[in-house]
Design a protein around this motif. Structure first.
Motif, PDB file in Angstrom:
ATOM      1  N   ASP A 107      44.572  37.955  39.492  1.00  0.00           N
ATOM      2  CA  ASP A 107      42.914  37.791  39.261  1.00  0.00           C
ATOM      3  C   ASP A 107      42.430  39.222  39.654  1.00  0.00           C
ATOM      4  OD1 ASP A 107      43.286  35.098  38.822  1.00  0.00           O
ATOM      5  OD2 ASP A 107      42.964  34.518  40.825  1.00  0.00           O
ATOM      6  N   LEU A 108      43.180  40.014  39.836  1.00  0.00           N
ATOM      7  CA  LEU A 108      42.652  41.446  39.990  1.00  0.00           C
ATOM      8  C   LEU A 108      42.914  42.346  38.799  1.00  0.00           C
ATOM      9  CD1 LEU A 108      44.406  42.115  43.619  1.00  0.00           C
ATOM     10  CD2 LEU A 108      41.999  41.803  43.173  1.00  0.00           C
ATOM     11  N   ALA A 109      41.606  42.994  38.466  1.00  0.00           N
ATOM     12  CA  ALA A 109      41.585  43.954  37.364  1.00  0.00           C
ATOM     13  C   ALA A 109      42.630  45.135  37.494  1.00  0.00           C
ATOM     14  CB  ALA A 109      40.394  44.391  36.854  1.00  0.00           C
ATOM     15  N   LEU A 110      42.337  45.476  38.762  1.00  0.00           N
ATOM     16  CA  LEU A 110      43.184  46.888  39.174  1.00  0.00           C
ATOM     17  C   LEU A 110      44.694  46.330  38.894  1.00  0.00           C
ATOM     18  CD1 LEU A 110      43.582  49.351  40.902  1.00  0.00           C
ATOM     19  CD2 LEU A 110      43.518  48.011  42.980  1.00  0.00           C
ATOM     20  N   GLU A 111      45.191  45.425  39.447  1.00  0.00           N
ATOM     21  CA  GLU A 111      46.721  45.100  39.161  1.00  0.00           C
ATOM     22  C   GLU A 111      47.043  45.021  37.636  1.00  0.00           C
ATOM     23  OE1 GLU A 111      47.928  41.597  41.525  1.00  0.00           O
ATOM     24  OE2 GLU A 111      48.315  42.778  43.151  1.00  0.00           O
ATOM     25  N   GLU A 112      46.095  44.357  36.699  1.00  0.00           N
ATOM     26  CA  GLU A 112      46.288  44.370  35.331  1.00  0.00           C
ATOM     27  C   GLU A 112      46.459  45.852  34.891  1.00  0.00           C
ATOM     28  OE1 GLU A 112      47.382  41.604  32.996  1.00  0.00           O
ATOM     29  OE2 GLU A 112      46.219  40.948  34.757  1.00  0.00           O
ATOM     30  N   LYS A 113      45.426  46.537  35.375  1.00  0.00           N
ATOM     31  CA  LYS A 113      45.547  48.043  34.799  1.00  0.00           C
ATOM     32  C   LYS A 113      46.770  48.897  35.384  1.00  0.00           C
ATOM     33  CE  LYS A 113      43.329  51.383  32.969  1.00  0.00           C
ATOM     34  NZ  LYS A 113      44.340  52.493  32.894  1.00  0.00           N
ATOM     35  N   GLU A 114      47.167  48.520  36.430  1.00  0.00           N
ATOM     36  CA  GLU A 114      48.315  49.158  37.063  1.00  0.00           C
ATOM     37  C   GLU A 114      49.653  49.250  36.244  1.00  0.00           C
ATOM     38  OE1 GLU A 114      48.617  47.778  41.014  1.00  0.00           O
ATOM     39  OE2 GLU A 114      47.381  49.292  41.901  1.00  0.00           O
ATOM     40  N   ARG A 115      49.824  47.776  35.892  1.00  0.00           N
ATOM     41  CA  ARG A 115      51.019  47.504  35.164  1.00  0.00           C
ATOM     42  C   ARG A 115      51.051  48.401  33.807  1.00  0.00           C
ATOM     43  NH1 ARG A 115      50.333  43.660  31.086  1.00  0.00           N
ATOM     44  NH2 ARG A 115      48.484  42.533  31.415  1.00  0.00           N
TER      45      ARG A 115
END
Lengths: 325, 325, 325, 325
Positions: B10-18
């Motif tokens: 649910d975290l945009a940050l984690e989506e970006k990180e990958r």
């Protein structure tokens, strides 16, 4: 099977099952099963009779009864009443097996676990629904209860070490020394290996609660050795150990490799690993952050709520309403 | 990376990180980072600016602020106050970014989630600690608050569908129509991909709460489309999706194979899989019983308790005490 | 009687009783009583038929059923089941009286009161134990419930104004507009005049909940006028108004004076006061700090817990399990 | 004053006050008062120095500190912190007065009362917010806490007799024998005589908790005699005894009679009654159903919530964070 070595379960039944699946006879361990078709209740009795059996099973010598009933968490008052009555019968059996058969006994129920964490709140919830009687019998005598015989039921929710700063066994031992019960019934949430056990299983054991059990990992056991009186443990699996998932993934992966064209060989190599080798492999794969985590279903609140009522009712039937009938 | 396709966050940050880890530039997505060394607070701003970026990220166009602070769940009142003040600042930024800048606004805080399930109780807990003011301002006027300007804060805990029989959005839409707030702040517990995010992360987004988010899987989003007014979502990861563990296990396993003598080849073959192939493999490995289960740390009660206070305090600073200073 | 003017009661039965005790016929108000000896349940029907009757009674035109059963708070599952069944029958009667008799209805249960204050938690507790079905019927159709007819049960706990900043009626009206139920059942804790009513009384009225009722003093009523659909109110007295004690003390005091040698005269003078004069006197004697305070028994937790189960069970019998039998 | 004989109070301050109001010097009882204008905190020290004084006061020999601060229940974090710091200072004073001054002490906090009944939940709530340290210091040593000295804080919520079937003193005595603390701090909700004391008063006494105190009426005291180690009692009035209302009504009534033309005589006669006569009269007027009932404000949840935080914080300051400063 990989899970033989690596995955924790608090259920004697599951410990026995993995030997079954290997067609291994465990010496000193006897298994009996009984299925009541009408009530849809399956009862399994695992008797660990020798120290050798205890060592293999990783659980102390004693009797472990497992009641399995589908939909234990579905709200259906009549069905729950039936399960409570069965449960009462089997608790009574364990009491008698242990030649603990005098009248007018004093029982202390200990509700283990953390009230603030839903899957660990089972023990405290059971105590919340109990009808304690010790103070009434002590003050007015058993005739006040309108009975010829009256057990004295008392109960405590000791809390967990992070809330009290004390080991649970310290608190319970102190209360036992002061109030002198004849028997302890300790109720705790357990970890299962197989998530299918959730929502449908209650284990009763005359060996108490042993160290390392439960959602919150009790550090010291509650049993005759530590408390000086018999301890019957009632446990309900409410979580699955996170390592279970690693193990299941591994097994599924090996199967997938075996049925693959290019990687079939690797699958066969892995399949041929000895148990010890597989154990080492799984240990390596378990990410360190999984320690201290558990897996639980989203409707854990309903499960804990329904099953705690069923257990309280069994104890009320057994110790409070016994003479009324 | 396998996780690119399979694991929910649910975290945009984690989506970006990958994408970062693949050195892939995502068009239409901008990332800024700021670290306050003294306060040990890292703030990351993910701006999804185009529909294309939104599609790749699986999240709507908008701004996602992530605050990371170590030990958010450690009880230290002074530190929490500092975080609350930072949080207030960033909520305010999002409000202003959206040109939503009038005075004496009426804000409705919605505490999403299930009060009875510890990791899902964050939203309801935040509402419990709020100081609502709408009824006072309405009855006595803003001067009763001793202020020149007074926002009106109201709050509701709508419950979850299994308890109410209604979609959350139905309840909130009704309340919005009746009480006409200018802005909604919806607080929810989230699922992270990486368990290291737990205990230290708060996400604020001007896109509201989108469908399928949260521990209990909201079926319909709370946002400007569904409610007619701006919705700021505050989310805190309190669980990890069970599938994360499957994925991590796979990755660790491939690495293990690569460094093995006999199975090195298989490892290399797997490593060379395309993302799509890996996705299919992981999907196969995820045991069906994992659906509807979540992974959470044993001290989830302390985490939820501390962080909900920090968020309530931020909202109290922003909307209740603003004019006092 | 002094209490005629000064002491608040939410029970129509008590309002009627004080006229009885004065042998006053209240025009437009009809009282019927029925006692089931075997079940030990007394049912009283107060029908306010005219506006004149309504004015005298201080309650709107409508039917008020009062169920009295001894020991409603004693834990005895079988007895509670019996009361639940009676209760279901009388709720059904009120529904039919109001010619509200179509099949497959949609009912919204509103649990009024403050979850955090034990005697006011009755409404929220009732909702906690309900089996809501609206979302299931909506998604899978009534056949999913294994029934030919299926009512849709939904439920909400709106909270109190000090927690939400909103009037309860605003929240409920919004939810009604969005989810279009046919009927509301609102459950609330009430204030009785006579403390003997506690623990044994449930009132059902087809007039909803009127303003100023309940432990927490709802400011605006929930009824057909404010919500546009019929509202059945279920109320349970859990507190006694502090003013009751003042009044009882006064009455006892006058009696004491009358039987005294030296003060007999004063007693007689006081006894001869008109109702209006006595009202003024009692008003003077009520210390101002008594406003906002209530009187409740020490075992209020058990009372609220038991009775809320009995009411939930009645609603489950009526709307969830109706077709199963 | 009538209240001299009939109305229960757990506050030494109120016991002293009624003698003040009669201008009676109580031998063996010393009263000191100190008002901090800036902080708006009034501290009263009642020292009962002789057995004679103890008999008159109905409370054991010892020191009773009363902290009064307006709006203790208003949410204002900074103000509460100030009160916590004052409170910590005075608890420390009582510890030192009792020559209990060694370093690295082990303290057991006992949260008395019933978690399920809002005005009685103060003690359990205080324990919920404590940071216990005993298990950490025992396992890792005081250096793990980053301190040169480290007290060991442990805590227990024993429950009430209706829930446990055991006397609280039995449970606590057992825990003391097992875990050997040096000092007990017992926190309890109290009954005040004057409802103005609610929301603003905290009493600290070095005499522990004596029998018959508290909302739920502890039957046996927690003190040095019963437990073998010093007990500091922290009490907060959260209810008023129902008999208070009877008494206040009587007093108001006599005043009303005196100022009446026709009944002036009766008023004067009543006023001239000896204390003993008045006592008999009030006893007669107290309706029997008032036993077992208490009077509490409608916002009791906020009061209990705020004050329990203030007390926890004082204990955390004193025993957990002491060495950090």
């Amino acid at each position: 099977m990989l899970d033989k070595y690596s995955i924790r379960t608090d259920l004697a039944l599951e410990e026995k099952e993995r030997f079954e699946s290997d067609n291994v006879e465990v010496q000193g361990v006897i298994l009996e099963e009984h299925y009541d078709e009408e009530k849809e209740i399956r009862v399994t009795r695992v008797r660990i009779e020798t120290e050798k059996g205890a060592k293999v099973m990783g659980k102390p010598v004693g009797t472990y009864l497992t009641l399995e009933a589908p939909n234990l968490s579905v709200p259906d008052e009549d069905y729950h009443r039936e399960v409570s009555e069965e449960l009462a019968k089997y608790i009574q059996e364990l009491i008698e097996t242990n030649k603990f058969n005098k009248k007018d006994v004093s029982i202390l129920v200990v509700g283990l676990g953390n009230r603030q964490v839903t899957p660990d709140a089972l023990g405290p919830n059971v105590v919340d629904h109990l009808t304690v009687t010790r103070h009434i019998v002590k003050e007015y005598g058993k005739y006040a209860m309108g009975m010829e015989h009256a057990d004295m039921l008392s109960a405590i929710v000791p809390g967990v070490m992070g809330q009290t700063g004390m080991e649970t066994v310290e608190i319970v031992r102190g209360v036992v020394q002061e109030t002198k019960p004849d028997l302890i019934i300790a109720v705790d949430a357990l970890a299962a290996r197989n998530s299918k056990r959730l929502n449908r299983t209650i284990q009763i054991a005359d060996t108490g609660i042993h160290p390392g059990t439960g959602v919150g990992n009790n550090r010291s056991g509650l049993n005759k050795e530590s408390l000086g009186i018999p301890v019957i443990g009632i446990g309900v699996p409410t979580v699955v150990d996170a390592a279970t998932i690693v193990n299941d993934t591994m097994e599924n992966f090996i199967t997938a490799l075996e049925s693959s064209k290019t990687l079939k060989k690797a699958g066969e190599v892995l399949r041929s690993y000895t148990a010890g080798e597989k154990y080492e492999l799984v240990k390596e794969l378990i990410a360190p952050h999984l320690n201290g985590m558990f897996v639980t279903p989203k409707d854990v609140d309903e499960m804990v709520n329904q099953i705690s009522y069923t257990i309280s009712e069994a104890l009320n039937i057994l110790f409070v309403k016994r003479e009324e009938a």
